[in-house]
Design an enzyme around this catalytic site. Sequence first.
Site, PDB file in Angstrom:
ATOM      1  N   ARG A 108       0.147   8.917  11.168  1.00  0.00           N
ATOM      2  CA  ARG A 108       0.557   9.516  11.918  1.00  0.00           C
ATOM      3  C   ARG A 108      -1.322  10.726  11.385  1.00  0.00           C
ATOM      4  O   ARG A 108      -0.417  11.129   9.847  1.00  0.00           O
ATOM      5  CB  ARG A 108       0.684  10.436  12.723  1.00  0.00           C
ATOM      6  N   GLU A 149       0.256  11.306   7.582  1.00  0.00           N
ATOM      7  CA  GLU A 149       2.232  11.462   6.983  1.00  0.00           C
ATOM      8  C   GLU A 149       2.169  10.065   6.423  1.00  0.00           C
ATOM      9  O   GLU A 149       1.811   8.990   6.839  1.00  0.00           O
ATOM     10  CB  GLU A 149       2.692  11.491   8.596  1.00  0.00           C
ATOM     11  N   ARG A 173      15.047   7.288   5.142  1.00  0.00           N
ATOM     12  CA  ARG A 173      13.213   6.487   5.325  1.00  0.00           C
ATOM     13  C   ARG A 173      12.688   8.044   3.817  1.00  0.00           C
ATOM     14  O   ARG A 173      13.095   9.162   4.881  1.00  0.00           O
ATOM     15  CB  ARG A 173      13.093   6.381   6.652  1.00  0.00           C
ATOM     16  N   ARG A 226      13.396   5.790  22.707  1.00  0.00           N
ATOM     17  CA  ARG A 226      13.284   7.672  22.616  1.00  0.00           C
ATOM     18  C   ARG A 226      12.302   8.097  22.980  1.00  0.00           C
ATOM     19  O   ARG A 226      11.901   8.998  23.700  1.00  0.00           O
ATOM     20  CB  ARG A 226      12.410   8.140  21.133  1.00  0.00           C
ATOM     21  N   ARG A 269       5.796   5.368  31.679  1.00  0.00           N
ATOM     22  CA  ARG A 269       6.060   5.498  32.751  1.00  0.00           C
ATOM     23  C   ARG A 269       5.287   4.979  33.304  1.00  0.00           C
ATOM     24  O   ARG A 269       3.875   4.710  33.341  1.00  0.00           O
ATOM     25  CB  ARG A 269       5.184   7.417  32.967  1.00  0.00           C
ATOM     26  N   ASP A 306      17.331  15.657  16.894  1.00  0.00           N
ATOM     27  CA  ASP A 306      16.205  16.091  17.292  1.00  0.00           C
ATOM     28  C   ASP A 306      17.098  17.260  16.697  1.00  0.00           C
ATOM     29  O   ASP A 306      17.801  17.384  16.795  1.00  0.00           O
ATOM     30  CB  ASP A 306      15.920  15.629  18.224  1.00  0.00           C
ATOM     31  N   TYR A 355      20.033  10.261  13.758  1.00  0.00           N
ATOM     32  CA  TYR A 355      18.589  10.453  14.271  1.00  0.00           C
ATOM     33  C   TYR A 355      18.572  11.540  15.522  1.00  0.00           C
ATOM     34  O   TYR A 355      18.036  11.567  16.846  1.00  0.00           O
ATOM     35  CB  TYR A 355      17.767   9.694  14.505  1.00  0.00           C
TER      36      TYR A 355
HETATM   37  P1  FAD Z   1      17.753  20.047   7.610  1.00  0.00           P
HETATM   38  O1  FAD Z   1      15.813  20.617   8.523  1.00  0.00           O
HETATM   39  O2  FAD Z   1      17.120  19.060   6.909  1.00  0.00           O
HETATM   40  O3  FAD Z   1      18.180  20.677   6.768  1.00  0.00           O
HETATM   41  C1  FAD Z   1      18.904  19.991   5.552  1.00  0.00           C
HETATM   42  C2  FAD Z   1      18.863  20.695   4.005  1.00  0.00           C
HETATM   43  O4  FAD Z   1      19.931  20.632   3.046  1.00  0.00           O
HETATM   44  C3  FAD Z   1      17.260  21.600   3.879  1.00  0.00           C
HETATM   45  O5  FAD Z   1      16.585  22.659   3.594  1.00  0.00           O
HETATM   46  C4  FAD Z   1      17.800  20.990   2.272  1.00  0.00           C
HETATM   47  O6  FAD Z   1      17.041  21.331   1.055  1.00  0.00           O
HETATM   48  C5  FAD Z   1      19.442  21.204   1.822  1.00  0.00           C
HETATM   49  N1  FAD Z   1      19.753  20.860   1.171  1.00  0.00           N
HETATM   50  C6  FAD Z   1      20.335  19.764   1.459  1.00  0.00           C
HETATM   51  N2  FAD Z   1      21.190  19.238  -0.028  1.00  0.00           N
HETATM   52  C7  FAD Z   1      21.303  20.168  -0.336  1.00  0.00           C
HETATM   53  C8  FAD Z   1      21.554  20.647  -1.437  1.00  0.00           C
HETATM   54  N3  FAD Z   1      22.688  19.328  -2.648  1.00  0.00           N
HETATM   55  N4  FAD Z   1      22.263  21.202  -2.127  1.00  0.00           N
HETATM   56  C9  FAD Z   1      21.287  22.878  -1.156  1.00  0.00           C
HETATM   57  N5  FAD Z   1      20.707  22.004  -0.711  1.00  0.00           N
HETATM   58  C10 FAD Z   1      20.728  20.959   0.511  1.00  0.00           C
HETATM   59  N6  FAD Z   1      12.484  17.487  15.686  1.00  0.00           N
HETATM   60  C11 FAD Z   1      12.376  17.184  17.339  1.00  0.00           C
HETATM   61  O7  FAD Z   1      12.960  18.199  17.697  1.00  0.00           O
HETATM   62  N7  FAD Z   1      10.889  17.571  17.671  1.00  0.00           N
HETATM   63  C12 FAD Z   1      10.251  16.796  16.353  1.00  0.00           C
HETATM   64  O8  FAD Z   1       8.884  16.994  16.924  1.00  0.00           O
HETATM   65  C13 FAD Z   1      10.872  16.121  15.481  1.00  0.00           C
HETATM   66  N8  FAD Z   1       9.963  15.473  14.476  1.00  0.00           N
HETATM   67  C14 FAD Z   1      10.203  15.868  13.221  1.00  0.00           C
HETATM   68  C15 FAD Z   1       9.254  14.959  12.686  1.00  0.00           C
HETATM   69  C16 FAD Z   1       9.817  14.895  11.046  1.00  0.00           C
HETATM   70  C17 FAD Z   1       8.737  13.764  10.234  1.00  0.00           C
HETATM   71  C18 FAD Z   1      11.519  14.553  10.314  1.00  0.00           C
HETATM   72  C19 FAD Z   1      11.139  14.554   9.042  1.00  0.00           C
HETATM   73  C20 FAD Z   1      12.053  15.825  11.598  1.00  0.00           C
HETATM   74  C21 FAD Z   1      11.788  15.622  12.708  1.00  0.00           C
HETATM   75  N9  FAD Z   1      12.721  15.772  14.073  1.00  0.00           N
HETATM   76  C22 FAD Z   1      12.173  16.470  14.827  1.00  0.00           C
HETATM   77  C23 FAD Z   1      14.222  16.400  13.276  1.00  0.00           C
HETATM   78  C24 FAD Z   1      14.309  17.596  12.795  1.00  0.00           C
HETATM   79  O9  FAD Z   1      13.504  18.064  11.645  1.00  0.00           O
HETATM   80  C25 FAD Z   1      15.881  17.728  12.742  1.00  0.00           C
HETATM   81  O10 FAD Z   1      16.492  17.895  14.160  1.00  0.00           O
HETATM   82  C26 FAD Z   1      15.871  19.359  11.937  1.00  0.00           C
HETATM   83  O11 FAD Z   1      15.108  19.767  11.304  1.00  0.00           O
HETATM   84  C27 FAD Z   1      17.413  19.297  11.272  1.00  0.00           C
HETATM   85  O12 FAD Z   1      17.574  20.057  10.797  1.00  0.00           O
HETATM   86  P2  FAD Z   1      19.268  19.719   9.415  1.00  0.00           P
HETATM   87  O13 FAD Z   1      19.728  21.336   9.585  1.00  0.00           O
HETATM   88  O14 FAD Z   1      20.323  18.616  10.551  1.00  0.00           O
HETATM   89  O15 FAD Z   1      18.471  19.561   8.474  1.00  0.00           O
HETATM   90  N1  UDP Z   2       6.481   4.584  18.341  1.00  0.00           N
HETATM   91  C1  UDP Z   2       5.469   3.330  17.842  1.00  0.00           C
HETATM   92  N2  UDP Z   2       4.624   3.634  18.036  1.00  0.00           N
HETATM   93  C2  UDP Z   2       4.370   4.622  18.162  1.00  0.00           C
HETATM   94  C3  UDP Z   2       4.509   6.085  18.189  1.00  0.00           C
HETATM   95  C4  UDP Z   2       6.045   5.719  17.751  1.00  0.00           C
HETATM   96  O1  UDP Z   2       6.081   2.203  17.335  1.00  0.00           O
HETATM   97  O2  UDP Z   2       2.306   5.008  18.343  1.00  0.00           O
HETATM   98  C5  UDP Z   2       7.868   3.755  17.729  1.00  0.00           C
HETATM   99  C6  UDP Z   2       8.409   3.873  16.383  1.00  0.00           C
HETATM  100  O3  UDP Z   2       9.412   3.035  16.404  1.00  0.00           O
HETATM  101  C7  UDP Z   2       9.045   5.624  15.993  1.00  0.00           C
HETATM  102  C8  UDP Z   2       9.584   5.505  17.321  1.00  0.00           C
HETATM  103  O4  UDP Z   2       8.845   4.956  18.393  1.00  0.00           O
HETATM  104  O5  UDP Z   2      10.063   4.730  14.741  1.00  0.00           O
HETATM  105  C9  UDP Z   2       9.828   6.615  17.796  1.00  0.00           C
HETATM  106  O6  UDP Z   2       8.900   7.912  18.091  1.00  0.00           O
HETATM  107  P1  UDP Z   2       8.857   9.430  17.919  1.00  0.00           P
HETATM  108  O7  UDP Z   2       7.492   9.461  17.863  1.00  0.00           O
HETATM  109  O8  UDP Z   2       9.841   9.407  18.428  1.00  0.00           O
HETATM  110  O9  UDP Z   2       9.666   8.712  15.937  1.00  0.00           O
HETATM  111  P2  UDP Z   2       9.079  10.571  14.907  1.00  0.00           P
HETATM  112  O10 UDP Z   2       7.833  11.316  15.292  1.00  0.00           O
HETATM  113  O11 UDP Z   2      10.849  10.960  15.109  1.00  0.00           O
HETATM  114  O12 UDP Z   2       8.998  10.184  14.011  1.00  0.00           O
END
Ligand code: FAD
Ligand code: UDP
Length: 382
Positions: free
Chosen positions: A294, A314, A263, A186, A190, A364, A362
């Site tokens: 982070r 986090e 996780r 991911r 560069r 985005d 996984y």
């Molecule tokens: P979710 O947003 O998880 O929505 C699912 C919903 O279903 C939730 O609100 C939940 O409460 C509900 N639900 C589940 N089970 C039930 C049930 N039984 N009854 C009623 N409701 C229920 N993506 C990026 O593009 N850029 C980023 O920088 C980025 N950073 C991230 C950082 C973190 C820590 C995490 C965890 C994810 C990140 N993502 C990022 C990914 C992004 O969050 C997801 O791609 C996106 O939000 C997923 O949308 P979704 O609708 O699939 O799921």
């Molecule tokens: N990662 C790492 N060191 C860093 C940042 C990321 O080893 O400082 C690795 C780690 O395994 C992580 C993966 O790269 O799960 C993807 O990173 P990303 O920032 O895309 O993770 P997310 O924002 O989805 O948690």
Amino acid sequence: MEMHFYKNEKIIKPNAMYDYLVVGSGLFGCVFAYEAAKRGKRCLVIDKREHAGGNVHCDEIEGINVHKYGAHIFHTNDREIWDYVNSFVEFNRYTNSPLANFEGQLYNLPFNMNTFYQLWKVKTPEEAKAKIQSQINQNKSGVPANLEEQAISLVGTDIYYKLIKGYTEKQWGRAAIDLPTFIIKRLPVRYTYDNNYFDDRYQGIPIGGYNKLTKGLLAGIEVKLGVDYFEDREPLNSLANQIVFTGNIDQYYNYKFGKLEYRSLRFEHTIYDQQNYQGNAVINYTEQHIPYTRTIEHKHFEFGKQDKTVVTKEFPEEWNPEKEAYYPVNDAKNTELYLKYKELSEQESNVIFGGRLAEYKYYDMHQIIGSALKKVKTHFSE
Ligand code: FAD
Ligand code: UDP
């Protein structure tokens, strides 16, 4: 009760109040509901949480949009998806450039000429390539079979041990040799002095926060919060002809083949009575013994000038059904199990599975939106 059938075997309940019950108000649920409503369909969106928007939801604290479920930076290469999100809310010019803190030293991410200079004082791409190559050669093992091998083959051993191994193993709760290669792919590598974390053409944060995006998508749609689908499954099913399910796929099938592993995360938010705490939105802590991965200073996503600041640590955690599932663990064992659930899901005629939890992927944000729009097109045969 007499049933009516569509040509394609979909069961129509004559008294159903809604065409679709959308379980989950994350981006997948929001986009599906918006698109269905646009086509004249009646939707009810439910969420077990007390707010809509899923993991992109923000809480406003001290006038700052706090990314309640971790830093979310929108990025995409797809013009159509970029235009789509911008039709609901304008995006700012934020560019993600995290720093990594290892033993008190700061390094630029993603791995680029700045990082190589900070590590080895090399100034040219040739010098950097030679340094990395010398570390790859010592560990040559053919096609990388796991995250550790993949990481070393990309950036060599110094970066692996300082910036990857500790972070990865605490993030995933597993040894890097037991993790799939795609996780580290991911991140860009560069040979230019470019600290942009993403290669994508478009990137930014919604001006005014992500809630504007999800509120725009859900405008005019009925949403019920604090409703867990599994606590009232049958009555909820009877409300609609079809279900869009975005929760955990294994739970949908009552874990009949066993539990998938996820996780989880714990977030610790602190308000500081100062304007600028760390000078950057994201700082990664790559040492294994530091329990968080982070620290996020949210105001920097929107160039905030508020008097106070909110910083979130986090902490990765092992998941259990009482906790939020944030990341699917796409290793071989879980993939095999997921495929069994997927096979069952493909036999359903009136349930659409989508999103990070139901597709156990996984994804985005831009990929979720892309996948929802694709499912909409197929579903409505357009
Ligand atoms: P979710 O947003 O998880 O929505 C699912 C919903 O279903 C939730 O609100 C939940 O409460 C509900 N639900 C589940 N089970 C039930 C049930 N039984 N009854 C009623 N409701 C229920 N993506 C990026 O593009 N850029 C980023 O920088 C980025 N950073 C991230 C950082 C973190 C820590 C995490 C965890 C994810 C990140 N993502 C990022 C990914 C992004 O969050 C997801 O791609 C996106 O939000 C997923 O949308 P979704 O609708 O699939 O799921
Ligand atoms: N990662 C790492 N060191 C860093 C940042 C990321 O080893 O400082 C690795 C780690 O395994 C992580 C993966 O790269 O799960 C993807 O990173 P990303 O920032 O895309 O993770 P997310 O924002 O989805 O948690």
